[in-house]
Design a protein around this motif. Structure first.
Motif, PDB file in Angstrom:
ATOM      1  N   GLY A 265       9.415   3.116   5.089  1.00 60.11           N
ATOM      2  CA  GLY A 265       8.606   2.214   5.906  1.00 60.11           C
ATOM      3  C   GLY A 265       9.307   1.691   7.138  1.00 60.11           C
ATOM      4  O   GLY A 265       8.959   0.623   7.654  1.00 60.11           O
TER       5      GLY A 265
ATOM      6  N   PRO B 270       6.687  -4.884   7.413  1.00 55.37           N
ATOM      7  CA  PRO B 270       7.412  -5.345   6.217  1.00 55.37           C
ATOM      8  C   PRO B 270       8.915  -5.085   6.266  1.00 55.37           C
ATOM      9  O   PRO B 270       9.702  -5.900   5.778  1.00 55.37           O
TER      10      PRO B 270
ATOM     11  N   HIS C 199      -1.239  -4.768   9.741  1.00 56.41           N
ATOM     12  CA  HIS C 199       0.037  -4.579   9.050  1.00 56.41           C
ATOM     13  C   HIS C 199       0.424  -3.103   9.141  1.00 56.41           C
ATOM     14  O   HIS C 199      -0.449  -2.226   9.136  1.00 56.41           O
TER      15      HIS C 199
ATOM     16  N   ARG D 158       1.319   0.250   7.662  1.00 54.22           N
ATOM     17  CA  ARG D 158       1.059   0.913   6.382  1.00 54.22           C
ATOM     18  C   ARG D 158       1.306   2.410   6.516  1.00 54.22           C
ATOM     19  O   ARG D 158       1.393   2.961   7.618  1.00 54.22           O
TER      20      ARG D 158
ATOM     21  N   ARG E 200      -6.419  -5.609   8.676  1.00 54.61           N
ATOM     22  CA  ARG E 200      -6.297  -6.207   7.350  1.00 54.61           C
ATOM     23  C   ARG E 200      -7.453  -5.855   6.417  1.00 54.61           C
ATOM     24  O   ARG E 200      -7.313  -5.924   5.190  1.00 54.61           O
TER      25      ARG E 200
ATOM     26  N   THR F 259      -6.057  -2.633   4.355  1.00 49.75           N
ATOM     27  CA  THR F 259      -4.633  -2.488   4.047  1.00 49.75           C
ATOM     28  C   THR F 259      -4.315  -2.371   2.557  1.00 49.75           C
ATOM     29  O   THR F 259      -3.160  -2.139   2.187  1.00 49.75           O
ATOM     30  N   GLU F 260      -5.288  -2.528   1.692  1.00 48.68           N
ATOM     31  CA  GLU F 260      -5.014  -2.459   0.260  1.00 48.68           C
ATOM     32  C   GLU F 260      -4.643  -1.037  -0.161  1.00 48.68           C
ATOM     33  O   GLU F 260      -5.185  -0.061   0.348  1.00 48.68           O
ATOM     34  N   ASP F 261      -3.708  -0.939  -1.114  1.00 49.94           N
ATOM     35  CA  ASP F 261      -3.331   0.363  -1.670  1.00 49.94           C
ATOM     36  C   ASP F 261      -4.566   1.122  -2.141  1.00 49.94           C
ATOM     37  O   ASP F 261      -5.429   0.560  -2.832  1.00 49.94           O
TER      38      ASP F 261
ATOM     39  N   THR G 105      -1.405   3.389   1.849  1.00 50.51           N
ATOM     40  CA  THR G 105      -0.391   3.029   0.863  1.00 50.51           C
ATOM     41  C   THR G 105       0.572   2.012   1.472  1.00 50.51           C
ATOM     42  O   THR G 105       0.891   2.084   2.666  1.00 50.51           O
ATOM     43  N   THR G 106       0.991   1.060   0.664  1.00 53.34           N
ATOM     44  CA  THR G 106       2.048   0.136   1.116  1.00 53.34           C
ATOM     45  C   THR G 106       3.368   0.892   1.134  1.00 53.34           C
ATOM     46  O   THR G 106       3.543   1.917   0.481  1.00 53.34           O
ATOM     47  N   LEU G 107       4.315   0.347   1.885  1.00 56.51           N
ATOM     48  CA  LEU G 107       5.622   0.964   2.042  1.00 56.51           C
ATOM     49  C   LEU G 107       6.684   0.008   1.534  1.00 56.51           C
ATOM     50  O   LEU G 107       6.531  -1.202   1.644  1.00 56.51           O
TER      51      LEU G 107
END
Length: 318
Positions: free
Chosen positions: A196, A214, A246, A248, A292, A295-297, A311-313
């Motif tokens: 990320g 992040p 965010h 991602r 936003r 942004t959810e997985d 996917t989040t990193l």
């Protein structure tokens, strides 16, 4: 058959590998006022930093937007400021503009040093002694004085080795003799993006807030005193960081074109900034600043003719 760089990627994750870091610059900051001055210019706590320490950081403008990402080496006789080479002039000009009568000096040391990353579980054994995350050592080796920092980026552990430019080949030979193998740019890029870590100027830029990324968060002090751009960071943090976007990852089965828009429920929510094949995910991984609302997985998005998944990193192993 998988390409050679994928084998190198696995080797770095399972054991260790090394690569020459290109495109980064180093500026030495010295003078009696250097630490107090820099404390008021970056998001990190410089006054409270331990001697011989390393941290990620960032410089902001008065509106809280990013001027540059930074990595800072807090050495006994100076602070080394690392940033993208294309941004070194901007960073130095910004520091000089705010310096006024401060007792400090800036020196470009980019050509004086070679940067080498040693990445993976076995990298911890490379230095002269075990190191803690964020620790910096002065290491006398190969007939010169080198600087070794435990950065843990992109993997834990990772060491960044600053070697006098004239000793670069001797340093690379030393690592090979120690049983390590060099990894190429493709493998290093995949490791970076899976962690990320964006490239400033490609994935993020001067329109971005530091809290949108992040990976930068570890370098932000929410307790230190005033610095340029603090009001924006403090206000957003106090309000729960309900940011508009965010950074991602976007996973796809086919490779999207950089710049392609992301859509979610018929609305544009971002665009692809860079893409690599991710051996860890078994899919193409793109970086994007995503609204936003998406942004959810696992959120399904469309990228031109392709479908993808947010996917989040960092990407998690397994």
């Amino acid at each position: 058959m998988a390409p050679e760089w994928e084998r190198q990627h696995r080797m770095a994750r399972d054991r260790a590998g090394f690569n020459r870091v290109n495109g980064r610059s180093l500026t030495a900051l010295t003078g009696d006022d250097s630490r107090s001055f820099l404390h008021g210019m970056v998001v990190s706590d410089i006054q409270g930093a331990k001697p011989n320490s390393w941290t990620l950081s960032a410089m902001l403008n008065s509106k809280g937007r990013m001027v540059s990402d930074l990595a800072l080496y807090n050495l006994p006789d100076r602070i080394l400021i690392e940033t993208e080479r294309d941004l070194q002039g901007t960073v130095e000009t910004t520091l000089k503009r705010y310096a006024l009568r401060a007792d400090l000096e800036l020196r470009n040391q980019t050509e004086d040093w070679a940067m080498i990353d040693i990445t993976g579980p076995d990298s911890a054994a490379v230095g002269p002694e075990p190191m803690q995350p964020g620790q910096v050592l002065s290491w006398e080796i190969l007939g010169g004085r080198t600087v070794l920092a435990r950065t843990d980026l992109p993997l834990q552990p990772t060491l960044r080795w600053l070697v006098p430019a004239g000793l670069e080949q001797a340093a690379l030979d030393h690592l090979r003799t120690a049983g390590l193998e060099r990894i190429d740019h493709a493998a290093a890029t995949a490791l970076r993006m899976e962690a990320g870590i964006p490239v400033f100027g490609t994935d993020v830029g001067p329109d971005n807030l530091v809290l949108e990324v992040p990976a930068y968060r570890s370098g932000i002090s929410f307790d230190k005193g005033c610095y340029v751009g603090q009001e924006t960071v403090a206000r957003l943090h106090a309000r729960g960081e309900n940011l508009a976007r965010h950074l991602r990852g976007i996973l796809t089965d086919q490779e999207p074109e950089p710049g392609t828009a992301l859509e979610y429920r018929g609305k544009e929510v971002g665009s692809v900034s860079s893409t690599t094949w991710s051996p860890l995910a078994g899919k193409y991984l793109s970086l994007a600043l995503v609204h936003r609302s998406a942004t959810e997985d696992g959120t399904a998005v469309t990228i031109g003719p392709l479908t993808g998944e947010v996917t989040t990193l960092p990407i998690q192993d397994g």
